[in-house]
Design an enzyme around this catalytic site. Structure first.
Site, PDB file in Angstrom:
ATOM      1  N   HIS A  55       4.480  -1.234  -1.598  1.00  0.00           N
ATOM      2  CA  HIS A  55       3.261  -1.626  -2.157  1.00  0.00           C
ATOM      3  C   HIS A  55       2.082  -1.600  -1.155  1.00  0.00           C
ATOM      4  CE1 HIS A  55       0.431  -4.407  -4.224  1.00  0.00           C
ATOM      5  NE2 HIS A  55       1.289  -4.145  -5.226  1.00  0.00           N
TER       6      HIS A  55
ATOM      7  N   ASP B 257       8.071  -3.301 -10.438  1.00  0.00           N
ATOM      8  CA  ASP B 257       8.247  -2.248 -11.387  1.00  0.00           C
ATOM      9  C   ASP B 257       9.693  -1.842 -11.199  1.00  0.00           C
ATOM     10  OD1 ASP B 257       5.901  -2.110 -12.671  1.00  0.00           O
ATOM     11  OD2 ASP B 257       4.877  -0.871 -10.882  1.00  0.00           O
TER      12      ASP B 257
HETATM   13  N1  CMC Z   1       9.496   5.990  -1.130  1.00  0.00           N
HETATM   14  C1  CMC Z   1       9.429   6.588   0.106  1.00  0.00           C
HETATM   15  N2  CMC Z   1       8.480   6.403   0.959  1.00  0.00           N
HETATM   16  C2  CMC Z   1       7.556   5.785   0.712  1.00  0.00           C
HETATM   17  C3  CMC Z   1       7.334   5.091  -0.399  1.00  0.00           C
HETATM   18  C4  CMC Z   1       8.451   5.172  -1.506  1.00  0.00           C
HETATM   19  N3  CMC Z   1       8.406   4.477  -2.457  1.00  0.00           N
HETATM   20  N4  CMC Z   1       5.947   4.255  -0.538  1.00  0.00           N
HETATM   21  C5  CMC Z   1       5.482   4.636   0.599  1.00  0.00           C
HETATM   22  N5  CMC Z   1       6.358   5.501   1.344  1.00  0.00           N
HETATM   23  C6  CMC Z   1       6.082   5.788   2.667  1.00  0.00           C
HETATM   24  C7  CMC Z   1       5.003   6.975   2.731  1.00  0.00           C
HETATM   25  O1  CMC Z   1       5.669   8.377   2.534  1.00  0.00           O
HETATM   26  C8  CMC Z   1       4.317   6.730   4.044  1.00  0.00           C
HETATM   27  O2  CMC Z   1       5.002   7.238   5.161  1.00  0.00           O
HETATM   28  P1  CMC Z   1       4.382   7.875   6.289  1.00  0.00           P
HETATM   29  O3  CMC Z   1       3.660   6.801   7.113  1.00  0.00           O
HETATM   30  O4  CMC Z   1       5.361   8.448   7.406  1.00  0.00           O
HETATM   31  O5  CMC Z   1       3.495   8.969   5.973  1.00  0.00           O
HETATM   32  C9  CMC Z   1       4.485   5.367   4.317  1.00  0.00           C
HETATM   33  O6  CMC Z   1       5.323   4.810   3.515  1.00  0.00           O
HETATM   34  C10 CMC Z   1       3.145   4.549   3.873  1.00  0.00           C
HETATM   35  O7  CMC Z   1       2.902   4.978   2.369  1.00  0.00           O
HETATM   36  P2  CMC Z   1       1.482   5.081   1.801  1.00  0.00           P
HETATM   37  O8  CMC Z   1       1.565   6.166   0.570  1.00  0.00           O
HETATM   38  O9  CMC Z   1       0.350   5.380   2.981  1.00  0.00           O
HETATM   39  O10 CMC Z   1       1.117   3.784   1.311  1.00  0.00           O
HETATM   40  P3  CMC Z   1       0.090   3.253   0.113  1.00  0.00           P
HETATM   41  O11 CMC Z   1      -0.228   1.858   0.293  1.00  0.00           O
HETATM   42  O12 CMC Z   1      -0.869   4.092  -0.030  1.00  0.00           O
HETATM   43  O13 CMC Z   1       0.940   3.330  -1.405  1.00  0.00           O
HETATM   44  C11 CMC Z   1       2.167   2.828  -3.165  1.00  0.00           C
HETATM   45  C12 CMC Z   1       1.458   2.279  -1.925  1.00  0.00           C
HETATM   46  C13 CMC Z   1       2.731   1.851  -4.016  1.00  0.00           C
HETATM   47  C14 CMC Z   1       1.288   3.844  -3.952  1.00  0.00           C
HETATM   48  C15 CMC Z   1       3.466   3.712  -2.500  1.00  0.00           C
HETATM   49  O14 CMC Z   1       4.391   2.751  -1.967  1.00  0.00           O
HETATM   50  C16 CMC Z   1       4.215   4.547  -3.869  1.00  0.00           C
HETATM   51  O15 CMC Z   1       3.934   5.666  -3.945  1.00  0.00           O
HETATM   52  N6  CMC Z   1       5.469   3.443  -4.233  1.00  0.00           N
HETATM   53  C17 CMC Z   1       5.946   4.388  -5.327  1.00  0.00           C
HETATM   54  C18 CMC Z   1       5.367   3.966  -6.682  1.00  0.00           C
HETATM   55  C19 CMC Z   1       5.068   2.461  -7.156  1.00  0.00           C
HETATM   56  O16 CMC Z   1       6.388   1.732  -7.131  1.00  0.00           O
HETATM   57  N7  CMC Z   1       4.101   1.834  -7.528  1.00  0.00           N
HETATM   58  C20 CMC Z   1       4.166   0.507  -7.800  1.00  0.00           C
HETATM   59  C21 CMC Z   1       3.147  -0.624  -7.225  1.00  0.00           C
HETATM   60  S1  CMC Z   1       3.524  -2.130  -7.669  1.00  0.00           S
HETATM   61  C22 CMC Z   1       2.775  -2.315  -9.215  1.00  0.00           C
HETATM   62  C23 CMC Z   1       1.331  -1.990  -9.235  1.00  0.00           C
HETATM   63  O17 CMC Z   1       0.676  -2.591  -8.521  1.00  0.00           O
HETATM   64  O18 CMC Z   1       1.015  -1.100  -9.980  1.00  0.00           O
END
Ligand code: CMC
Length: 429
Positions: A306, A364
């Site tokens: 998140h 989720d």
């Molecule tokens: N599985 C594996 N690796 C992950 C995941 C995951 N679900 N989420 C983040 N990472 C890694 C990502 O690859 C990155 O690694 P590095 O620093 O080596 O590049 C690091 O963790 C940070 O991730 P980010 O993409 O920079 O983080 P963000 O804040 O931009 O993204 C997120 C947050 C929710 C979009 C992401 O964690 C994700 O895609 N999760 C899966 C989708 C999900 O479950 N979304 C629901 C969010 S809660 C409901 C809502 O609010 O809508």
């Protein structure tokens, strides 16, 4: 405003930027005059360090896994309150008295029906249309039906539009579902509570009596509470930005629904369940954990991570409990998807990659299993999220409209394209 200021030195220019404090949470550096004084913008794609507004509605402490609505912890609201009470709280800022609650419930409930002509909108869609596509269209279309509540300068009209949307979203969501599966629409029945009414509109058929299961309706209500608001997330920011131009509230909420649809946001519940189904059995989990960690593989564990929570999402904890209640009630305790989910969670919480990156289950992760057990197809999951989030979008939109400092939202950019150049006639290109 605090006594301290941030000093920024930019070449030979030095500017003092005021620092503002909220009631809790990080201070903010007010950079409103930065461009005027220095000719520079700030750069923060994805808004990782930028507060886009001032708000009194919802507070999240992501490091400690805390979520408060108007100061009240989500755990207490989910345990002791109901969804309409949470709606009242988000909209008005205080918990209602018994009389206020009764009056509010009545004011919402009398708006549950939609204009009969709305039903023809549905028949314009293909039966196999994704219900979120249908919701984007139908909620936007409400502004074509309720002209008497689109004047945003009138506080009374704003409130009527708000109540209308809270009341009609379950009806529209149920209609989207019924249309999808080819069953007749079921009209709302206003002597039922909000969640029971919704379940009945989804699952009743004219040829049989439908009895609402109180365990399921309580679970549905709690799921609505858990999704009600989440401060300035992508869809809420979309609603605020759309509303900042003076667009009518129905159009703004339709914009929020469109944004919510994406798999990184509200679409994650559908994606999480699809992922659990794809994994299928506990023995295949290591393969997927390895893929999630592989930099060259775009696969992510859906329902994990998140932007704000770097701890267990407090909503996920309540959701996990609700999942067990629902599956217990329906006799699905041995659901293989639940086994996969619990084992996946256990492994991820002890795996170095997930610990280091602070990736915890989010709301989720468990909501999909619960909704599936309740009888909803995966395509409806994000629709249910939209239904519940509508009150949050509306409360945030109303707060923005009532803010005397409100102006149209207009981010700037770092331009990296071609500088000015002269047009070349096609014969010379
Ligand atoms: N599985 C594996 N690796 C992950 C995941 C995951 N679900 N989420 C983040 N990472 C890694 C990502 O690859 C990155 O690694 P590095 O620093 O080596 O590049 C690091 O963790 C940070 O991730 P980010 O993409 O920079 O983080 P963000 O804040 O931009 O993204 C997120 C947050 C929710 C979009 C992401 O964690 C994700 O895609 N999760 C899966 C989708 C999900 O479950 N979304 C629901 C969010 S809660 C409901 C809502 O609010 O809508």
């Amino acid at each position: 405003m605090t006594d301290i200021s941030a000093n920024l030195v930019l070449g030979d220019k030095k500017v003092d930027l005021p620092v503002k404090s909220g009631s809790i949470g990080p201070d903010v550096i007010d950079i409103g005059a930065l461009y005027k004084n220095t000719g520079t913008f700030t750069y923060d794609p994805g808004f990782t360090s930028t507060a886009s507004c001032e708000s009194k509605i919802t507070y999240i402490d992501g490091d400690n896994g805390i979520l408060l609505h108007r100061g009240y912890p989500i755990e207490q609201l989910a345990e002791h309150g109901d969804f309409l009470e949470t709606c009242y709280l988000l909209l008005y800022g205080e918990l209602p008295s018994a009389a206020q609650k009764k009056d509010f419930d009545h004011r919402v409930t009398m708006h549950t029906m939609v204009h009969e002509q709305m039903s023809r909108f549905f028949t314009g869609f293909r039966r196999d249309a994704h219900p979120m596509a249908v919701m984007c269209g139908c909620v936007g279309a409400l502004s074509a039906f309720y002209h008497d509540s689109t004047d945003i300068t009138d506080p009374h009209q704003r409130m009527v539009a708000s109540l209308r949307m809270i009341a009609k979203m379950p009806t529209l969501a149920a209609m989207a579902y019924k249309y999808h599966i080819g069953q007749p629409f079921v009209y709302p029945q206003n002597d039922l509570d909000y969640a029971s009414n919704f379940l009945r509109m989804c699952f009743a058929v004219p040829c049989e009596e439908y009895k609402v299961n109180p365990v399921l309706s309580r679970a549905m209500d709690r799921i609505f509470i858990l999704h009600a608001d989440h401060e300035q997330n992508a869809s809420t920011s979309t609603v605020r930005l759309a509303g900042s131009s003076g667009a009518n509230p129905f159009a703004c909420i339709a914009a929020g629904i469109a944004c919510l649809w994406g798999p990184a946001h509200g679409g994650a519940n559908e994606a999480a369940l699809n992922m659990l189904t794809e994994i299928g059995t506990v023995d295949r989990i290591p393969e997927y954990i390895a893929r999630a960690k592989d930099k060259n593989d775009p696969f992510r564990l859906m329902g994990f991570g998140h932007r704000v929570y770097k701890n267990y999402d407090p909503r996920a904890k309540i959701m996990q409990k609700t999942t067990h209640e629902v599956l217990g009630e329906l006799g699905h305790k041995d659901d293989p998807l639940l086994q996969v989910a619990m084992e996946l969670e256990r492994i991820a919480l002890t795996d170095e990659y997930f610990i280091e990156k602070k990736l915890y289950p989010n709301i989720d992760f468990y909501s999909g299993i619960t909704l599936k057990a309740m009888g909803f197809p995966t395509t409806m999951f994000t629709v249910l999220f939209a239904l519940a989030r509508t009150v949050g979008w509306i409360a945030q939109w109303a707060e923005m409209i009532e803010d005397p400092q409100q102006r149209i939202g207009r981010p700037r950019q770092l331009y990296t394209g071609e500088p000015q150049r002269d047009y070349v006639p096609v014969s010379k290109r």
